[in-house]
Design a protein around this motif. Sequence first.
Motif, PDB file in Angstrom:
ATOM      1  N   UNK A 153       0.821  -1.211   0.000  1.00 34.44           N
ATOM      2  CA  UNK A 153       0.000   0.000   0.000  1.00 34.44           C
ATOM      3  C   UNK A 153       0.857   1.264   0.000  1.00 34.44           C
ATOM      4  N   UNK A 154       1.976   1.227   0.689  1.00 37.84           N
ATOM      5  CA  UNK A 154       2.846   2.407   0.790  1.00 37.84           C
ATOM      6  C   UNK A 154       3.424   2.840  -0.549  1.00 37.84           C
ATOM      7  N   UNK A 165      -4.062  -4.670  -2.336  1.00 39.84           N
ATOM      8  CA  UNK A 165      -2.739  -4.109  -2.596  1.00 39.84           C
ATOM      9  C   UNK A 165      -1.641  -5.145  -2.393  1.00 39.84           C
ATOM     10  N   UNK A 166      -2.026  -6.423  -2.406  1.00 35.02           N
ATOM     11  CA  UNK A 166      -1.061  -7.498  -2.224  1.00 35.02           C
ATOM     12  C   UNK A 166      -0.401  -7.884  -3.547  1.00 35.02           C
ATOM     13  N   UNK A 191       1.394  -5.641 -10.232  1.00 41.37           N
ATOM     14  CA  UNK A 191       1.915  -4.382  -9.716  1.00 41.37           C
ATOM     15  C   UNK A 191       0.773  -3.414  -9.479  1.00 41.37           C
ATOM     16  N   UNK A 192       0.954  -2.552  -8.495  1.00 42.04           N
ATOM     17  CA  UNK A 192      -0.016  -1.505  -8.200  1.00 42.04           C
ATOM     18  C   UNK A 192       0.314  -0.273  -9.034  1.00 42.04           C
ATOM     19  N   UNK A 193      -0.656   0.621  -9.161  1.00 39.01           N
ATOM     20  CA  UNK A 193      -0.423   1.856  -9.903  1.00 39.01           C
ATOM     21  C   UNK A 193       0.725   2.634  -9.250  1.00 39.01           C
ATOM     22  N   UNK A 219       8.494   1.881   6.400  1.00 37.70           N
ATOM     23  CA  UNK A 219       7.696   2.476   5.320  1.00 37.70           C
ATOM     24  C   UNK A 219       6.672   1.464   4.811  1.00 37.70           C
ATOM     25  N   UNK A 220       7.121   0.242   4.563  1.00 35.15           N
ATOM     26  CA  UNK A 220       6.214  -0.801   4.048  1.00 35.15           C
ATOM     27  C   UNK A 220       5.140  -1.132   5.084  1.00 35.15           C
ATOM     28  N   UNK A 221       5.559  -1.292   6.324  1.00 32.89           N
ATOM     29  CA  UNK A 221       4.641  -1.732   7.378  1.00 32.89           C
ATOM     30  C   UNK A 221       3.601  -0.675   7.746  1.00 32.89           C
ATOM     31  N   UNK A 222       3.898   0.585   7.517  1.00 31.24           N
ATOM     32  CA  UNK A 222       2.941   1.640   7.854  1.00 31.24           C
ATOM     33  C   UNK A 222       1.785   1.725   6.859  1.00 31.24           C
ATOM     34  N   UNK A 223       1.975   1.136   5.666  1.00 31.38           N
ATOM     35  CA  UNK A 223       0.905   1.098   4.648  1.00 31.38           C
ATOM     36  C   UNK A 223       0.323   2.489   4.402  1.00 31.38           C
ATOM     37  N   UNK A 224       1.246   3.431   4.205  1.00 29.41           N
ATOM     38  CA  UNK A 224       0.862   4.831   4.020  1.00 29.41           C
ATOM     39  C   UNK A 224       1.734   5.410   2.903  1.00 29.41           C
TER      40      UNK A 224
END
Length: 250
Positions: A153-154, A165-166, A191-193, A219-224
């Motif tokens: 998600x980040x 978002x996986x 892949x995500x946008x 960064x990854x874990x915050x999903x922001x």
Amino acid sequence: MHRYFIYLAYDGTNYHGWQIQPNGISVQETLMKALYTFLRKEIEVIGAGRTDAGVHAALMVAHFDYPGEPLDTSQVKEKLNRILPPDISVYNVKEVKPDAHARFDALSRTYKYYVTTEKFPFQRQYRYRLHNKPDFDKMNQVARILYEYTDFTSFSKLHTDVKTNNCKVTNVCWTQIDDVTWEFTITADRFLRNMVRAVVGTLLEVGQGKLTADGFRKVIEQKDRGKAGTSVPGQGLFLVNVEYPEEIWR
């Protein structure tokens, strides 16, 4: 009804991405118009993904349906290449099973992103210039952290229409091409946008000493998306491969 896969390449410089847009020319629209020109039928084309404005494809795959007698695929390729502009070319056209899908049947996609530390006018539309050389060894080490996660998600553009978002990253590395050019390669099931450009931007922060390995994990874990680095420009990004299962072929 017969379904065909088109393998094509394009320089994305003059396009507003792959997908049809209300306010600019797209690769999808250009390809559909070319098919209509010689098939004399409205043909919808579905791509394996959606490259953004300015992003290139060394290999994109798309499918279309044609009612009637089977097409001569070599003739389709030849005629498309005559009609299409110089910045789009067709490698191959292959008939597939009627339920084969260019997007949903793809097993993996591979992107490459190119950066350079040298000002070079003839490659400016295919490279992102870095004014200071980052620590590529450190970036390579930290990039492998992507293998440990699936929720990205980040690194996703906000407010997209995807249900999840996986993604599963299966290959990631930085490779030096010459004295001033490096290539980032990443393969995943989907892949995500904006994902690749956001990942590269965040890894560059690692290479510049602005972000640690633990910080990258956070960064990854915050999903922001706001916690990740700035997305790098589109001109250095290329879709280079899409893999499919053998059973889809006619």
